[in-house]
Structure formats: C-alpha cells, structure tokens
Design an enzyme around this catalytic site. Structure first.
Site, short mmCIF file in Angstrom:
data_model
loop_
_atom_site.label_atom_id
_atom_site.label_comp_id
_atom_site.label_asym_id
_atom_site.label_seq_id
_atom_site.Cartn_x
_atom_site.Cartn_y
_atom_site.Cartn_z
NE ARG A 272 67.96 -12.99 78.94
CZ ARG A 272 69.08 -12.24 79.08
NH1 ARG A 272 69.24 -11.15 78.35
NH2 ARG A 272 70.02 -12.59 79.92
CE1 TYR B 243 42.65 -7.42 73.09
CE2 TYR B 243 44.93 -6.87 73.51
CZ TYR B 243 43.85 -7.69 73.72
OH TYR B 243 43.95 -8.76 74.55
CG ASP C 45 47.72 -3.59 66.20
OD1 ASP C 45 47.72 -4.50 65.35
OD2 ASP C 45 47.50 -3.80 67.42
CE LYS D 29 44.59 -12.34 68.70
NZ LYS D 29 45.29 -11.33 69.38
#
Ligand code: PLP
Length: 379
Positions: free
Chosen positions: A46, A98, A170, A195
């Site tokens: 983690r 978005y 972004d 993406k």
C-alpha cells in the site's frame, strides 16, 4: 535525452537479478525484512512498490516535475490534490471540467468545507474576478472535456504567482508529449493515465506530478494513509503504454486534424470544436502552448435525435465512455460522461443534447472517415 528515449528508458532499467529487459511485476502485498526495521526499501505494497516507483520516475521525467505519485484512478489523483487544502479554502475551477470532477467537488468535497467557483478560464479576467481572500488554488483543465476550451497556461501561472495561489492543471487530453504545463508555470499536473498515457484502454490509473517538496510530502502522506496508490499490474501496463506515447500522439494528431476538417466541411454538422481549426476561438493560444492539437473532437448535430442516429449507425467507432486509446471511441457527453452535471449547468457550459464527442484513435483515417460519412448519411 529526447522525449521518446526517456519514455522508453526512465524507470525501465533491465532487472539486475535476472537481466530481464522488462521490469518484472512485483505482485506481492508485503516484503520480508532482514531484521527488525531493516529492509530493501519496501515493506508493504500500500505504501510503495517497485512498479509504482518505476512508473512515477518516468511520469516525473516526461512532465518535468520534481516527483510524482500514481493513483488507482484519475479521480483519486484529483481528490488527493484537493486534500492539500483546508476547510474554508476556496478554489477557482474551469467551468467545463470533466463531469467526475464536478461531482467530486460539488457533492463530496463541499461537505468538508472546501469552496469551489466555476468560471470560464479561457478569459483570465474571469479568474481574476473570482479570486477571493481565501482562494488557494486555480484548477484548470485545458482543453476542457468535452467543450475543448483552452486556457492560456502562462497567463494563469502569472496570475497565480501574483496572488500566491497554486496552479493545478489536468493534462489528460494532451499528455506531456503535446503540452507541458510545468514549463509554463504550473505547480501541479494531474492525469487520468487511463487515457493517453496508457493508451490501450486496458487499465485505470491517475497521476499527480509535483514541483514543490512540501506538496510532494503531503500527497504521499495522503496516498499511503488512504491506500489510493496504483497496483503493480496496472503500473506495469501504463509503463508499457508510455513507451509508445510519442509515436501514438503523432498519429493521433494527424488523424484528429483530418477528421476535424472532414466534419467541418460536412453539411449535417452544425459546429466542430477542435483547437487545431482556425475557427476555434482559442486556436492561437493552443498553437502557442501545445505541440499539437490532439485527437479529441466535439461536434454538434443540432438535436438529441440527430446525435442518436449517428451513434447508432457507426460501426468502426465504438460507442463508449473514456478516451485516449488506440481505438476510436464515440460518446454523447450529456447522457454519458457528463450525466452527473445538472441540465441547467450543462446548457450554460455548452454541453448540448446534439453534442457528440470523438476520441480519434490511430486506425487508418480513411476507414474512420468512411464510417462517420456512412453514419452521418443516416442523420
Ligand atoms: C480530463 C479528465 N480528467 C480526469 C478524469 C478522471 O479519470 P479516471 O476515469 O481515470 O478516474 C477523466 C475521465 O474521463 C477525464 O476525462
């Protein structure tokens, strides 16, 4: 080294124990300690693992940052960035972000006392007017999803510097190959690596690239506390995808431009939103700050019925959410990616019922044009 050399080699050194040219996938949750408190740099997956560290080194290099952290999704990365703030802090956000960012901010983060105002950041005067005494951050998406609005990043960085604000950008729609916000003055870059960075539609992931040590320390604290880091297999897939980023983006640019021109000349298409066209209102800014115009195109067919006919008649373009992969995807923002944005806000920011979004892939462009031409004939 050049961009492609870095994309292929940084963080991707052959495995010293076996000579494997590709770094192995460390599919383990824990690491054996030689003695109490003595280990080889990893103790629990983690917190950190070799595939995550390797991918982070590569992303940092390509964006020109100080360090990066990769997350389980683009949204987890963006959430971590907003967690740098405190209750009552205010953020100026690009109006047409978005839909997931709109949902995260207006429905979740406001519950913890953060404040958000959404403005058209293509006009810096709007941003200047929205800055208040408690504003701490300007959060920009450029180009915006799906309205393709461009923000002048150097101008935003200048304003951020004047008012001592953090500028977060972004960079999902362009990737570091086509746009490097840090070189233009941004402090933080975020990505949905789902993406273009991955590019093959087979993994979900996010990244935060930092330029300041204090932000980096805090983001790592947030990531390991919340357990939102990216898993080994997904890090491996994104790192593999990044190796071909430059060649993919060149082809995306060429296909994007050809299809935007085809759509603009088609009688059934009312309007095409693509920064590479001279008809785009921020074409000059895009030309200045981007290395290419990418392959995201939105176009308006005038009504939901017309959009539905097109979407139901394409064969090669796949009707699906997401973007940035080698295959062409087509979607309807109002009913798909931006369904969580209230209808009145959608109307205000230009996400009309007739708007269709294309993520142009790297197939043969003649085949894509033939598919769109055939489907447009049914509209
Ligand atoms: C511009 C942009 N930013 C962030 C995200 C969120 O990324 P993810 O789906 O990887 O959580 C998306 C997703 O579509 C996006 O298009």
């Amino acid at each position: 080294m050049g961009f492609s050399t870095d994309a292929i080699h940084v963080g991707q050194e052959p495995d010293p124990s076996t000579g494997s040219i590709v770094a192995p996938i460390y599919q383990t949750s824990t690491y054996v300690q030689e003695e109490l408190g003595k280990h080889k740099g990893y103790d629990y997956a983690r917190t950190a693992h070799p595939n995550r560290r390797a991918l982070e080194r590569c992303v940092t290099k390509l964006e020109g940052g100080l360090t990066s952290y990769v997350f389980s999704a683009g949204m987890a990365a963006i959430d971590a960035v907003f967690r740098l703030l405190r209750p009552d802090d205010h953020v100026v956000v690009s109006q047409a972000v978005y839909g997931g960012v709109f949902r995260l901010t207006t429905q979740l983060l406001v519950q913890f006392g953060l404040q958000f105002d959404f403005v058209d950041t293509s006009c810096m005067e709007n941003v200047r007017k929205a800055v208040k005494s408690n504003t701490k951050m300007i959060y920009v998406e450029t180009p915006t999803n799906p309205t393709m609005i461009i923000t002048d990043l150097a101008a935003a960085a200048k304003l951020a510097a004047e008012r001592k604000l953090t500028l977060a950008v972004d960079n999902t729609f362009l990737s570091p190959y086509l746009q490097q916000p840090i070189a233009l003055g941004a402090h933080i870059v975020v990505h949905s690596m789902t993406k273009y960075l991955n590019g093959h539609s087979d993994a979900v992931g996010g990244a935060v690239v930092l330029t300041r040590a204090e932000d980096a320390e805090r983001i790592y604290f947030i990531q390991r506390s919340a357990g939102s880091g990216l898993a080994p297999m997904d890090c491996f897939l994104v790192a593999r995808g990044i190796k071909t980023l430059a060649v993919r983006m060149e082809r995306h640019n060429d296909n994007g431009m050809a299809i935007a021109r085809f759509l603009e000349s088609h009688a059934k298409v009312k309007r095409v939103l693509y920064p590479g066209l001279t008809s785009h209102p921020q074409h000059e800014v895009a030309k200045r700050q981007q290395r290419g115009f990418g392959a995201m195109i939105s176009f308006d067919l005038g009504s939901l019925d017309a959009a539905r006919r097109l979407l139901n008649n394409v064969h090669l373009c796949s009707l699906a959410e997401s973007l940035g992969g080698v295959e062409t995807l087509i979607s309807h923002p109002a009913l798909m990616t931006h369904a969580s944005v209230p209808p009145d806000v959608r109307q205000k920011i230009g996400i009309t019922d007739g708007l269709v979004r294309l993520s142009v892939g790297i197939e043969d462009v003649e085949d894509l044009i033939a598919d769109l031409d055939h489907a447009l004939a049914k509209v």
